[in-house]
Design an enzyme around this catalytic site. Structure first.
Site, PDB file in Angstrom:
ATOM      1  N   LEU A 227       0.817  -1.210   0.000  1.00 56.77           N
ATOM      2  CA  LEU A 227       0.000   0.000   0.000  1.00 56.77           C
ATOM      3  C   LEU A 227       0.855   1.266   0.000  1.00 56.77           C
ATOM      4  CD1 LEU A 227      -2.843   1.259   0.199  1.00 56.77           C
ATOM      5  CD2 LEU A 227      -2.616   1.127   2.700  1.00 56.77           C
ATOM      6  N   ASP A 228       0.631   2.112  -1.004  1.00 52.24           N
ATOM      7  CA  ASP A 228       1.267   3.438  -1.111  1.00 52.24           C
ATOM      8  C   ASP A 228       2.794   3.369  -1.072  1.00 52.24           C
ATOM      9  OD1 ASP A 228      -1.230   4.645  -1.265  1.00 52.24           O
ATOM     10  OD2 ASP A 228      -1.381   4.912   0.898  1.00 52.24           O
ATOM     11  N   GLN A 229       3.361   2.285  -1.575  1.00 51.51           N
ATOM     12  CA  GLN A 229       4.815   2.136  -1.585  1.00 51.51           C
ATOM     13  C   GLN A 229       5.375   1.918  -2.982  1.00 51.51           C
ATOM     14  OE1 GLN A 229       6.523  -0.427   1.508  1.00 51.51           O
ATOM     15  NE2 GLN A 229       4.585  -0.360   2.621  1.00 51.51           N
TER      16      GLN A 229
END
Length: 316
Positions: A227-229
């Site tokens: 997530l969001d990486q």
């Protein structure tokens, strides 16, 4: 041979012994040369993306597709083939929830001829933005229930029906499963309301306010199963006034979200960005993109002192 001249083959399904060997053997038997192969396994879900040179193959495109599909059925995996001609008129799917600013920016860019692709469909987990899509003549599909939980099987079906090349998450407030992310690896772009890697996850503006930041921002990035990486493509920043509310931060950030997302989409569609070792790089550094802060900021940024440098004196 450039990436756009190669045929792309994507395999997604349950991991199984011998899977790669059977697919690559079939390609070899038809004179297809594998130029690049990338594979990964996450939670027993297998994903393989190949770029191959099919210009000298001894079968028609239709025949190769049919054989790979049959082999996929036998192996219990989904096999998709995209020949270079399939990408002549690239299709973009925009996924949305309720916030309109990013969608409006993308649709306006299409109207003005700024995108090297067509926004073929808008898909939401609510129907709030259906009027926006229809005003621009773009089909809209609602795949969410009353709580906004999206039907992923229907989502995948729509992406297949519209032969989508790029998936853009324009403030789509749901997490995509590995089944979607793996199938469109490197072809999903999201915008997040923080300067990643700071403040990932939900309520990023509130996280930033509670941390007391003086500068906040937004990030457009490729989506991965973490997530969001995913690899960062573009970012924008803004000052946070003393005592600013979350709503004030959101009002300052939303126009930048739309701007950063549009630039990231343009970079991808123009083949001007490439991912290497988990980071994005420009293919041509001389192309004019903002990427981060505007050039005017450089003039206001001090460049002295720096460790190891001696300050000049009147005697020098």
């Amino acid at each position: 041979m450039s990436a756009r001249e190669l045929t792309e083959i994507t395999v997604v399904g349950d991991d199984d012994t011998g899977l790669i060997a059977r697919i690559t053997t079939l390609l070899f038997e038809h004179g297809v040369n594998i130029e690049d192969l990338d594979q990964a396994v996450r939670d027993d879900l297998f994903r393989m993306t190949m770029r191959v040179d099919a210009t000298e193959m001894d079968a028609s495109e239709h025949h190769l597709r049919r054989e790979l599909a049959a082999l996929g059925d036998d192996l219990g995996v989904d096999v998709r083939v995209r020949f270079p001609a399939d990408r002549d008129a690239r299709q973009v799917a925009v996924l949305v929830t309720k916030e309109s600013h990013c969608l409006e920016k993308l649709l306006a860019a299409q109207t003005e001829g700024e995108l090297d692709a067509e926004i073929g469909v808008v898909i939401g987990n609510h129907d709030d933005l259906q009027p926006v899509a229809e005003r621009h003549g773009v089909p809209f599909h609602d795949v969410g229930d009353e709580s906004g939980n999206h039907d992923e099987r229907r989502l995948l079906s729509l992406l297949d029906d519209y032969d989508v090349d790029l998936v853009v998450l324009a403030r789509f407030m749901r997490i995509l499963s590995p089944k979607v992310v793996f199938r469109y690896e490197g072809r999903i772009i999201n915008v997040h309301p923080s300067l990643l890697p700071a403040f990932p996850g939900a309520k990023a503006y509130r996280q930033a306010k509670e941390a007391g930041v003086r500068v906040a921002g937004v990030t457009a990035h490729y989506v991965t199963t973490d997530l969001d990486q995913g690899p960062i493509i573009t970012q924008r920043a803004f000052d946070v006034p003393d005592g600013a509310s979350v709503e004030t931060m959101r009002e300052r950030g939303q126009p930048l979200e739309a701007e950063a997302l549009l630039e990231a989409v343009e970079l991808h569609l123009n083949d001007d960005v490439v991912v290497r070792r988990g980071r994005t790089e420009l293919r041509d550094p001389d192309r004019e993109y903002q990427l981060g802060l505007p050039d005017a900021v450089d003039g206001a940024t001090p460049d002295y002192p720096v460790d190891g440098e001696r300050e000049a004196t009147s005697d020098d």
